[in-house]
Write a protein that holds these residues in place. Structure first.
Motif, PDB file in Angstrom:
ATOM      1  N   MET A   1       1.131  -1.510   0.144  1.00  0.00           N
ATOM      2  CA  MET A   1      -0.104  -0.204  -0.030  1.00  0.00           C
ATOM      3  C   MET A   1       1.080   1.442   0.009  1.00  0.00           C
ATOM      4  N   GLY A   2       1.520   0.907   0.588  1.00  0.00           N
ATOM      5  CA  GLY A   2       2.966   2.098   1.000  1.00  0.00           C
ATOM      6  C   GLY A   2       3.728   2.432  -0.687  1.00  0.00           C
ATOM      7  N   ASP A   3       3.922   1.387  -1.387  1.00  0.00           N
ATOM      8  CA  ASP A   3       4.562   1.566  -2.165  1.00  0.00           C
ATOM      9  C   ASP A   3       3.681   2.596  -3.545  1.00  0.00           C
ATOM     10  N   LEU A   4       2.278   1.797  -3.083  1.00  0.00           N
ATOM     11  CA  LEU A   4       1.031   2.495  -3.998  1.00  0.00           C
ATOM     12  C   LEU A   4       0.750   3.701  -3.672  1.00  0.00           C
ATOM     13  N   ARG A   5       1.021   4.509  -2.637  1.00  0.00           N
ATOM     14  CA  ARG A   5       0.946   5.018  -2.079  1.00  0.00           C
ATOM     15  C   ARG A   5       1.761   6.480  -2.852  1.00  0.00           C
ATOM     16  N   THR A   6       3.194   5.816  -2.988  1.00  0.00           N
ATOM     17  CA  THR A   6       4.708   6.558  -3.903  1.00  0.00           C
ATOM     18  C   THR A   6       4.108   6.765  -4.992  1.00  0.00           C
ATOM     19  N   VAL A   7       3.782   5.650  -5.290  1.00  0.00           N
ATOM     20  CA  VAL A   7       4.127   6.261  -6.863  1.00  0.00           C
ATOM     21  C   VAL A   7       2.981   7.227  -7.162  1.00  0.00           C
ATOM     22  N   SER A   8       1.674   7.122  -6.500  1.00  0.00           N
ATOM     23  CA  SER A   8       0.274   7.962  -7.188  1.00  0.00           C
ATOM     24  C   SER A   8       0.867   9.317  -6.579  1.00  0.00           C
ATOM     25  N   HIS A   9       1.355   9.829  -5.545  1.00  0.00           N
ATOM     26  CA  HIS A   9       2.076  10.971  -5.258  1.00  0.00           C
ATOM     27  C   HIS A   9       2.920  11.544  -6.632  1.00  0.00           C
ATOM     28  N   ARG A  10       4.111  10.699  -6.549  1.00  0.00           N
ATOM     29  CA  ARG A  10       5.019  10.364  -7.965  1.00  0.00           C
ATOM     30  C   ARG A  10       4.555  11.183  -9.020  1.00  0.00           C
ATOM     31  N   ARG A  11       3.406  10.092  -9.171  1.00  0.00           N
ATOM     32  CA  ARG A  11       2.449  10.009 -10.464  1.00  0.00           C
ATOM     33  C   ARG A  11       1.851  11.882 -11.158  1.00  0.00           C
ATOM     34  N   ALA A  12       1.381  12.221  -9.244  1.00  0.00           N
ATOM     35  CA  ALA A  12       0.828  14.028  -9.704  1.00  0.00           C
ATOM     36  C   ALA A  12       1.137  14.420  -9.304  1.00  0.00           C
ATOM     37  N   VAL A  13       2.818  14.186  -8.907  1.00  0.00           N
ATOM     38  CA  VAL A  13       4.030  15.654  -8.802  1.00  0.00           C
ATOM     39  C   VAL A  13       4.144  15.955 -10.244  1.00  0.00           C
ATOM     40  N   THR A  14       4.557  14.627 -11.279  1.00  0.00           N
ATOM     41  CA  THR A  14       5.030  14.488 -12.657  1.00  0.00           C
ATOM     42  C   THR A  14       3.826  15.256 -13.263  1.00  0.00           C
ATOM     43  N   ARG A  15       2.985  14.733 -13.606  1.00  0.00           N
ATOM     44  CA  ARG A  15       1.596  15.606 -13.611  1.00  0.00           C
ATOM     45  C   ARG A  15       1.610  17.393 -14.046  1.00  0.00           C
ATOM     46  N   GLN A  16       1.709  17.496 -12.615  1.00  0.00           N
ATOM     47  CA  GLN A  16       1.568  19.100 -12.448  1.00  0.00           C
ATOM     48  C   GLN A  16       2.924  19.906 -12.916  1.00  0.00           C
ATOM     49  N   ARG A  17       3.847  19.679 -12.742  1.00  0.00           N
ATOM     50  CA  ARG A  17       5.160  20.122 -13.194  1.00  0.00           C
ATOM     51  C   ARG A  17       4.593  20.023 -14.495  1.00  0.00           C
ATOM     52  N   LEU A  18       3.823  18.871 -15.079  1.00  0.00           N
ATOM     53  CA  LEU A  18       3.833  19.196 -17.046  1.00  0.00           C
ATOM     54  C   LEU A  18       2.840  20.331 -17.371  1.00  0.00           C
ATOM     55  N   VAL A  19       1.850  20.301 -16.780  1.00  0.00           N
ATOM     56  CA  VAL A  19       0.686  21.613 -16.235  1.00  0.00           C
ATOM     57  C   VAL A  19       1.514  23.006 -15.899  1.00  0.00           C
ATOM     58  N   ASP A  20       2.177  22.919 -15.109  1.00  0.00           N
ATOM     59  CA  ASP A  20       2.427  24.058 -14.877  1.00  0.00           C
ATOM     60  C   ASP A  20       3.888  25.031 -16.224  1.00  0.00           C
ATOM     61  N   ALA A  21       4.647  23.112 -16.856  1.00  0.00           N
ATOM     62  CA  ALA A  21       5.626  23.693 -17.436  1.00  0.00           C
ATOM     63  C   ALA A  21       4.740  24.344 -18.903  1.00  0.00           C
ATOM     64  N   ALA A  22       2.887  24.003 -19.326  1.00  0.00           N
ATOM     65  CA  ALA A  22       2.465  23.930 -20.498  1.00  0.00           C
ATOM     66  C   ALA A  22       2.276  25.176 -20.295  1.00  0.00           C
ATOM     67  N   LEU A  23       1.546  25.964 -19.517  1.00  0.00           N
ATOM     68  CA  LEU A  23       1.618  27.341 -19.519  1.00  0.00           C
ATOM     69  C   LEU A  23       1.723  28.281 -20.156  1.00  0.00           C
ATOM     70  N   GLY A  24       3.911  28.158 -19.620  1.00  0.00           N
ATOM     71  CA  GLY A  24       4.455  28.941 -20.654  1.00  0.00           C
ATOM     72  C   GLY A  24       4.839  28.698 -21.698  1.00  0.00           C
ATOM     73  N   VAL A  25       5.186  27.647 -22.272  1.00  0.00           N
ATOM     74  CA  VAL A  25       5.186  27.023 -23.668  1.00  0.00           C
ATOM     75  C   VAL A  25       4.844  27.308 -24.652  1.00  0.00           C
ATOM     76  N   PHE A  26       3.141  27.546 -24.099  1.00  0.00           N
ATOM     77  CA  PHE A  26       1.823  28.230 -24.956  1.00  0.00           C
ATOM     78  C   PHE A  26       1.843  29.170 -25.018  1.00  0.00           C
ATOM     79  N   ALA A  27       1.876  30.718 -24.110  1.00  0.00           N
ATOM     80  CA  ALA A  27       2.204  31.642 -23.935  1.00  0.00           C
ATOM     81  C   ALA A  27       2.957  31.982 -25.353  1.00  0.00           C
ATOM     82  N   GLU A  28       4.590  31.439 -24.632  1.00  0.00           N
ATOM     83  CA  GLU A  28       5.460  31.737 -25.726  1.00  0.00           C
ATOM     84  C   GLU A  28       5.537  31.343 -27.061  1.00  0.00           C
ATOM     85  N   GLN A  29       5.299  29.992 -27.110  1.00  0.00           N
ATOM     86  CA  GLN A  29       5.378  29.610 -29.070  1.00  0.00           C
ATOM     87  C   GLN A  29       4.006  29.454 -28.891  1.00  0.00           C
ATOM     88  N   GLY A  30       2.722  29.642 -28.589  1.00  0.00           N
ATOM     89  CA  GLY A  30       1.266  29.386 -29.277  1.00  0.00           C
ATOM     90  C   GLY A  30       1.270  28.055 -29.415  1.00  0.00           C
TER      91      GLY A  30
END
Length: 205
Positions: A1-30
Motif C-alpha cells: 500500500m505504501g508503494d502504491l501511495r508513493t507511485v500515486s504521489h510521484r505521478r501527481a507531481v509529474t503531472r502537475q509539473r507538466l501542467v505548470d510547464a505547459a502554460l509558459g510554453v503555450f504562452a510563448e510558442q502558441g
C-alpha cells in the motif's frame, strides 16, 4: 500500500509539473506551434513521462486550462473577500475597486484566447468555455452585488449583468494589453464597466 501511495504521489507531481510547464510554453510558442518535446524540456521530463500522463497536447491543454481557470476564480473570490471595503460611495468606486483586484495577466490572456479559438473549432469543447464564463460569474456576482448594496443599488437581472461583465472584461482587456501605458484606454475601460453596471441595476427600496 505504501508503494502504491508513493507511485500515486510521484505521478501527481509529474503531472502537475507538466501542467505548470505547459502554460509558459503555450504562452510563448502558441498552442499550434508547441511540441511535446518543448513541454517536456521545460518540465524536465522525457516523452515517456508525458505519455504516461497525457494522450496528447490537446488533453494537456485542456487540463492546464481547467486547472488555471479554477485557480483564477478561486483566487478572485479570496482576493475580494480579503480586500472588501467597508463602504463605497458610487457605482464608479465599486467598479474601480473590482478592477483593481482582478489581475491583468498577458500570458494567461494569450493562452485563453487560443483556447477559445481551439474550442470553437473542436466539437464538444464549447461547454468548457461556457463553464468558464459561468464560473467567473459565480465568483464575481455576489461580490459585485455586495459592493452595489453599499451604495443603495440592487441588480435587476443577474444573468444579464454577469454575461455583460465577462464580455466587457474580455474585450477591454485586449486594449489594455495592446496599449498598457495609455491612461485613456484604462479610463475608458472603467467608463464602460460603469455604464454596463448602471444599465443592469436600480436603487434599492
Amino acid at each position: 500500500m505504501g508503494d502504491l501511495r508513493t507511485v500515486s504521489h510521484r505521478r501527481a507531481v509529474t503531472r502537475q509539473r507538466l501542467v505548470d510547464a505547459a502554460l509558459g510554453v503555450f504562452a510563448e510558442q502558441g498552442f499550434g506551434r508547441t511540441t511535446v518535446e518543448q513541454v517536456c524540456d521545460r518540465a524536465g521530463f522525457t516523452r515517456g513521462a508525458f505519455y504516461s500522463n497525457f494522450s496528447s497536447l490537446d488533453e494537456l491543454f485542456l487540463a492546464m486550462w481547467e486547472q488555471r481557470s479554477a485557480d483564477m476564480v478561486s483566487g478572485l473570490h479570496t482576493a475580494f473577500e480579503e480586500r472588501m471595503p467597508d463602504q463605497v460611495g458610487s457605482v464608479r468606486e465599486a467598479v474601480e475597486f473590482a478592477l483593481a483586484v482582478i489581475p491583468v495577466d498577458e500570458d494567461w490572456y494569450r493562452v485563453s484566447a487560443e483556447f477559445t479559438a481551439h474550442a470553437l473549432r473542436t466539437p464538444g469543447m464549447r461547454w468548457v468555455m461556457a463553464e468558464r464564463e459561468r464560473g467567473i460569474q459565480r465568483a464575481l456576482l455576489p461580490v459585485i452585488e455586495r459592493l452595489l448594496a453599499m451604495n443603495g443599488q440592487e441588480v435587476v437581472n443577474r444573468d444579464a449583468l454577469g454575461q455583460a461583465l465577462v464580455a466587457v472584461h474580455d474585450g477591454t482587456l485586449v486594449q489594455c494589453l495592446v496599449e498598457p501605458d495609455d491612461e485613456v484606454v484604462h479610463a475608458r475601460r472603467v467608463d464602460l464597466f460603469v455604464l454596463v453596471v448602471e444599465a443592469h441595476t436600480k436603487e434599492s427600496r
